[in-house]
Scaffold this motif. Structure first.
Motif, short mmCIF file in Angstrom:
data_model
loop_
_atom_site.label_atom_id
_atom_site.label_comp_id
_atom_site.label_asym_id
_atom_site.label_seq_id
_atom_site.Cartn_x
_atom_site.Cartn_y
_atom_site.Cartn_z
N ARG A 178 0.86 -1.18 0.00
CA ARG A 178 0.00 0.00 0.00
C ARG A 178 0.89 1.23 0.00
NH1 ARG A 178 -5.19 -1.91 1.71
NH2 ARG A 178 -4.87 -3.81 2.90
N LYS B 51 0.38 5.52 0.09
CA LYS B 51 -0.58 6.62 0.23
C LYS B 51 -2.00 6.06 0.31
CE LYS B 51 2.22 10.06 -2.16
NZ LYS B 51 2.62 10.32 -3.54
N GLU C 158 -3.26 3.64 -1.04
CA GLU C 158 -3.74 2.91 -2.21
C GLU C 158 -3.07 1.55 -2.29
OE1 GLU C 158 -4.04 3.90 -6.87
OE2 GLU C 158 -3.59 5.62 -5.57
N ARG C 159 -3.87 0.54 -2.61
CA ARG C 159 -3.32 -0.79 -2.68
C ARG C 159 -2.74 -1.04 -4.07
NH1 ARG C 159 -5.43 -5.24 -4.10
NH2 ARG C 159 -7.50 -4.31 -4.26
N LYS C 160 -1.52 -1.60 -4.11
CA LYS C 160 -0.85 -1.81 -5.39
C LYS C 160 -0.50 -3.27 -5.54
CE LYS C 160 0.15 2.69 -6.32
NZ LYS C 160 -0.20 3.40 -7.54
#
Lengths: 798, 343
Positions: free
Chosen positions: A584, A586, A588-590
């Motif tokens: 993750r 910021k 946001e999951r990547k």
């Protein structure tokens, strides 16, 4: 689900062998996981009567038994057991007998007397743990017959794998119904007509359902004067074969009927039901019950319980309570045959981590129409086996009777979906044999009525499957569809295959590691370079604590792989992995793809033709640059970095333009020590999506027609000056420069302190003319001047 | 002395010397001795000018003849020497053809990669294309949309790894089937895809289980796709993958997202003799398949009267184990060089 062949045969006439039946069932969707002949380990053991027992002439410990084995003849055996008497019928292992475990029995001399065989205990036959004495058979047993026929071992055990949608096949009757349909026979249901006493059960027991959504039906029978004792041998044998432990006749009958019908039953000691009242309700938060497994469970409001007037006596559909358990002093039994909602039971079972044969069936759905039959069947058996007096009537709470489902079925649609024309007549026959009602409507469709025991049949497609199953999948032809819209691999997929080919061609071996990550490694990783701002994605229910996160990098898997190989003396490792990393950033999951590279050892071991050269930074850098060059990238650059898992002075980040591609360097010597490496380990991780997106397509350049001019230059510079800076200046200064090669870097003897010598070979070439010595000389002079003024470089004599 | 006689003598002498010469150098010296600027023939030729007009042509012709003969003789001898010294040189360059070659180092694609490419290529040849999807999935895509709403008993067919994800129901996909949903939500038929990728189960590794392994999913959706098409497609695949002589068997089975469903077996390499691999049955289970359940079409907004389709899924490790005789599934993620180098 394990069932004996003989049990199935009670419900349907089967004229084919067990093997043939198993094959037919498997090919029609009732998967037979295993089929075993129970008596396979026993040979030449027969029933025989003990005619006479006399002392052994040579020892007090043994006796001589004169045996009559009927058609098998008369013989004498030596025996040491004390539980036998003259007239008993016992199993006799004769010459060439085999017992479970491969034990062979023969005629032999025991303390000076010939013994023609051996008398056998139940344990030796493998039918129970009882090894206290010889097995005594009922006195009316015929002599001289195969023991396997007498003790039920001349039988096959089917182990079925029942799919979650076929809850009806969690009972013998359900499977027998499949067999009847397959073989074109009739299903015979076991008897359940009960002799009742005058006393109405409903006048003694009160049933109140407070949660009819979770318990839409509750049927019960009351039994009196019950004699609790061990079940007869045949019943115990069937239960054990099915994997259930015999307890007493009451509990065993509830299990037996559950195995027959698929309807779970529970027996309460009625004297323990306070107020003679059954209340089906949701538990109060924090309410407790000690279940039959002896453990205490703390319940909550979502749990359905069976309670008496004050406390729970069972976790509904999952397990009974200790407080109302049937024991040897029980005389009054309340038989519960209820229907519970699958979702309620699933939730309870999961929350309490408690499952049972009952909960397994309720979760998958039990026929709501079957409760009374099951209660009657159990009462019928207990009247016989426990001398029970069955009170009049079934207490049956069933406010909303089952509405039979009707399905519109189009035979034409079935043929279309299956790709074969099958007659409507055949389809109707299939439905009929499965116990469904068929009503023809017109040319194109029929109406099929579904009984409650087939909750899986909800739609036309479910009926199409039944047609296909019984028509036979392998009778349907094989065709290939006409495919429209093919578009092959996309550009990234093609590119990735090529990238792997390049790496493999360069001598790197592809590896694959699990996607898990040990969070304790994160302090060495997170917060730096490509991992700044990165947080782990964690697994809620990991298998191991060391695998409780998803990998944010491939490198630790690669390090472990190298370590494992070194421990097995596999040396000279050059490996790569392409795989997903997860993190993750910021918030946001990547989920991104990376290329990891690891080098340890050298490209090759020393042999007659080659010396061994250990990997160094430039081998790793060379692999990275091979990839960049293969993608026609030119303007890449390196920056110093500070990854804590890398050697502080042997690491870099590589960029194309402003885009960070990844890092490369030597594994930190501290970590090399932690991982117990005696060799240096070189690591890189690259963002291959970034490389893919930066890649260039080559464009043709004229091949120069004029010869190149070579010029070698050697400079003395301060040690600390990066050669790359010199190269950059040379490239920016000289015109017509085709390429520059660093052909020598030397530090050491014969050089002034703090200096190094760097030698370049410059290739000049013009597309339009042959360069004159004069022109080349001018360019060389520019280079010498620039290096001297920028880096204080001194030209050495060549 | 008569020049003719001198020439004859010279010829004799030269023949003797030339034919006994031992080296190129000796021959070169003889060439100078006889044919050089101050050589004996030259000397004779110089004397011809002094001869009478009638003798001149006779002696001249003879001298030229001897010169030519000498030149040819020497050239010939020289060539022989050259040839033999060239042969010497070649001989000295003898190689030991039995010494091992310098094989350029070559890596290998992992056997799983090779197997995926092999399988995918078979379907590419039929006109399929490759779709991919995330390994971290939503509960919706992995289960609910595939006809397994919460608490559906079939969910227990897969032991699932869930993620800590406040506000989201995330898990590691237990199969590649959620990619079916993702593709169908984005595109309209015709759809003919294969989907390779990693999948996850909450299983402890043993010789036949891994918590991480690979699957390939297939999906075909169009008007008029039939169960017979599914059979033909998987037969084509099995025979390409395992050999044209292989037979394929379909057994009814259950998957929540297909109906009718099938398990597919291919005939064992033991040809029904019965072996350890097929446990004596003569058949190897290689994949699960079925017609796409209408509920799945409803979920993605396809008209399930207009379109039909089939789907199938197979474990890549299992296929590789069967095809290449690998005995323990853990070897694939063990990455022992001695394993990797074999393929």
């Amino acid at each position: 689900m394990k069932i004996l062949f003989s049990w199935l045969k009670e419900f349907v006439e089967i004229e084919i062998s067990a093997e043939e039946l198993a094959e037919k069932l498997s090919l029609s969707g009732t998967a037979v996981e295993s089929l075993s002949y129970l008596g396979g380990d026993i040979r030449n053991v027969y029933t025989a009567r003990i005619v006479k027992i006399s002392p052994h002439p040579n020892t007090d410990q043994l006796f001589l038994c004169q045996m009559d084995a009927g058609s098998r003849g008369k013989m004498q055996v030596v025996c040491g057991a004390s539980n036998i008497k003259e007239g008993d019928i016992v199993p006799l292992a004769v010459t060439e007998a085999v017992l479970p475990g491969g034990i062979k029995i023969g005629r032999r001399e025991i303390r000076g007397v010939i013994s023609d065989g051996m008398l056998v205990s139940p344990a030796e036959l493998g039918i129970s743990e009882d090894s206290s004495g010889i097995m005594i058979l009922p006195s009316d047993t015929e002599v001289g017959i195969d023991i396997r026929k007498v003790v039920g071992m001349d039988d096959y055990l089917f182990e079925f794998e029942i799919m979650p949608n076929r809850s009806d096949c969690l009972g013998v009757i359900g499977i027998a119904r499949e067999i009847a349909a397959l073989l074109g026979k009739n299903l015979k249901l076991p008897p359940a007509e009960v002799q009742e006493t005058e006393e109405w059960a409903s006048e003694i027991v009160q049933v109140e359902i407070l949660s009819p959504n979770f318990c839409p039906r509750y049927s019960a029978r009351l039994l009196k004067e019950v004699k609790v004792r061990p079940s007869p041998y045949w019943l115990q044998f069937r239960l054990k074969a099915a994997g259930l432990r015999p307890i007493n006749n009451v509990v065993d009958v509830t299990n037996y009927v559950m195995l027959e019908t698929g309807q779970p039953l529970h027996a309460f000691d009625f004297s323990c039901i306070g107020g003679a009242k059954i209340v089906v309700r949701q538990a109060k938060d924090g309410e407790k019950i000690v279940a039959l497994d002896g453990r205490e469970y703390v319940l909550d409001n979502d749990t359905l319980v069976i309670a008496d007037e004050k406390e729970p006596v069972a976790i509904a559909g999952v397990m009974g309570g200790k407080n109302s358990e049937v024991n040897e002093n029980t005389t009054e039994v309340l038989l519960e045959s209820a229907h519970f909602s699958p979702i309620s039971i699933t939730k309870t079972s999961r929350r309490l981590s408690l499952s049972s044969e009952a909960s397994y069936r309720f979760e998958r759905g039990v026929s709501i129409e079957g409760t009374v039959y099951a209660a009657n069947r159990a009462a019928y058996l207990l009247a016989d086996l426990a001398s029970a007096k069955v009170c009049r009537g079934v207490v049956d709470f069933y406010p909303v009777p089952y509405q039979k489902r009707k399905i519109i079925f189009r035979p034409g649609r079935a043929s279309m979906v299956l790709g074969k024309k099958i007659s409507a007549e055949e389809m109707k026959r299939v439905f009929f044999s499965l116990g469904l009602q068929v009503e023809p409507k017109d040319e194109t469709y029929i109406e099929v009525t579904i009984p409650a025991f087939r909750p899986d049949l909800e739609r036309e497609i479910d009926l199409i499957e039944e047609v296909a199953r019984f028509h036979g999948y392998n009778e349907i032809p094989s065709t290939l569809p006409r495919i429209r819209g093919g578009r092959g691999l996309n550009s990234y997929q093609v590119w990735q295959r090529q990238l792997k080919e390049i790496l493999v061609g360069a001598g790197l071996m592809e590896v694959m590691n699990f996607s898990f990550f040990n969070p304790s490694l994160s302090k060495r990783l997170l917060g730096y370079g490509t991992f700044s701002g990165v947080e782990l994605v964690e697994i809620a229910n990991p298998i191991l604590i060391t695998e409780s996160a998803l990998r944010p990098t491939l490198i630790f898997g690669l390090i472990e792989t190298v370590k494992r190989n070194l421990s097995r003396n596999n040396e000279n490792l050059s490996l790569f992995e392409i795989g997903k990393v997860f993190f993750r950033k910021k918030g946001e999951r990547k989920e991104e793809e990376r290329l990891g590279i690891i080098l340890c050892g050298g490209w090759q071991e020393k042999d007659w033709a080659n010396d061994f050269r250990p990997f160094d930074f430039y081998d790793l850098k060379g692999v990275v640059e091979l990839i960049l060059k293969a993608n026609q990238l030119r303007k890449w650059k390196y920056k110093n970095s500070n990854y804590p898992f890398l050697h502080p002075f042997r690491q870099a980040e590589v960029y194309v333009g402003d885009r960070l591609l990844g890092f490369l360097g030597e594994l930190s010597p501290e970590l090399e020590e932690d991982f117990d490496f005696s060799n240096r380990v070189w690591l890189s991780e690259l963002d291959i999506q970034a490389i893919f997106e930066s890649r260039q397509t080559p464009y043709f350049k004229e091949i120069p027609r004029f010869p190149p001019a070579l010029f070698d230059l050697s400079f003395l510079v301060d040690k600390g000056i990066p050669v790359g800076d010199l190269l950059k200046t040379i490239e920016e200064t000289a015109d017509h420069l085709k390429k520059v090669i660093v052909f020598d870097v030397y530090e050491g003897r014969n050089l002034p302190e703090g200096k190094k010598s760097v030698a370049f070979r410059l290739y000049f070439q013009s597309a339009s003319k042959t360069l004159s010595d004069e022109m080349v000389g001018k360019e060389v002079e520019k280079v010498v001047h620039a290096l001297s003024s920028e880096f204080n470089a001194v030209l050495r004599k060549a | 002395m008569d020049l003719i006689f001198q020439l004859e003598k010279l010829k004799e002498e030269a023949l003797a010397l030339i034919s006994t010469a031992q080296s190129e150098k000796e021959l070169e010296d003889l060439r100078v001795k006889f044919l050089g600027r101050k050589g004996e023939i030259t000397m004779i030729l110089r004397q011809i000018g002094k001869l009478s007009a009638e003798k001149k042509p006779i002696v001249g012709a003879k001298a030229n003849e001897v010169r030519d003969w000498l030149e040819t003789l020497i050239e010939d001898r020289l060539l022989r020497f050259k040839r033999s010294s060239f042969e010497e040189k070649l001989k000295s360059e003898l190689v030991d053809i039995t010494l091992p070659g310098r094989i350029p180092r070559r890596g290998r694609k992992h056997l799983i990669t090779q197997t995926i490419e092999e399988i995918v290529d078979i379907f590419l040849s039929l006109g399929y294309w490759v779709a991919e999807g995330p390994e971290v999935e939503t509960d919706y895509h992995n289960f609910t949309a595939l006809n397994m709403p919460p608490h559906h008993p079939a969910r227990s067919l897969w032991d699932t790894l869930y993620l800590k994800s406040p506000g989201e129901d995330l898990l590691l996909r237990t199969h590649t089937s959620p990619v079916q949903i993702r593709v169908m939500q984005k595109e309209k038929p015709p759809i003919f895809i294969v989907v390779p990728g990693k999948v996850y189960r909450r299983d402890v590794a043993d010789s036949s289980h891994l918590p991480v392994f690979h699957q390939i999913e297939g999906l075909a959706v169009d008007e008029g796709i039939t169960f017979a098409d599914l059979k033909g497609t998987l037969e084509f695949f099995s025979q390409r993958m395992f050999g044209a002589d292989k037979r394929v068997r379909f057994r009814p089975s259950y998957f929540p997202f297909t109906e009718p469903s099938a398990e597919v077996d291919v005939s064992c390499f033991c040809e029904g003799e019965g072996c350890r691999v097929c446990k004596g049955s003569g058949w190897l289970e290689i994949l699960g398949a079925g017609m796409v359940d209408p509920n799945v079409f409803d979920e993605v907004g396809y008209n399930n009267e207009e379109y039909t389709g089939f789907a199938f899924g197979m474990g890549v490790e299992r296929i590789a184990m069967l095809k290449y005789g690998v005995s323990d599934i853990r070897l694939f993620f063990d990455n022992d060089l001695r394993f990797l180098e074999q393929f």
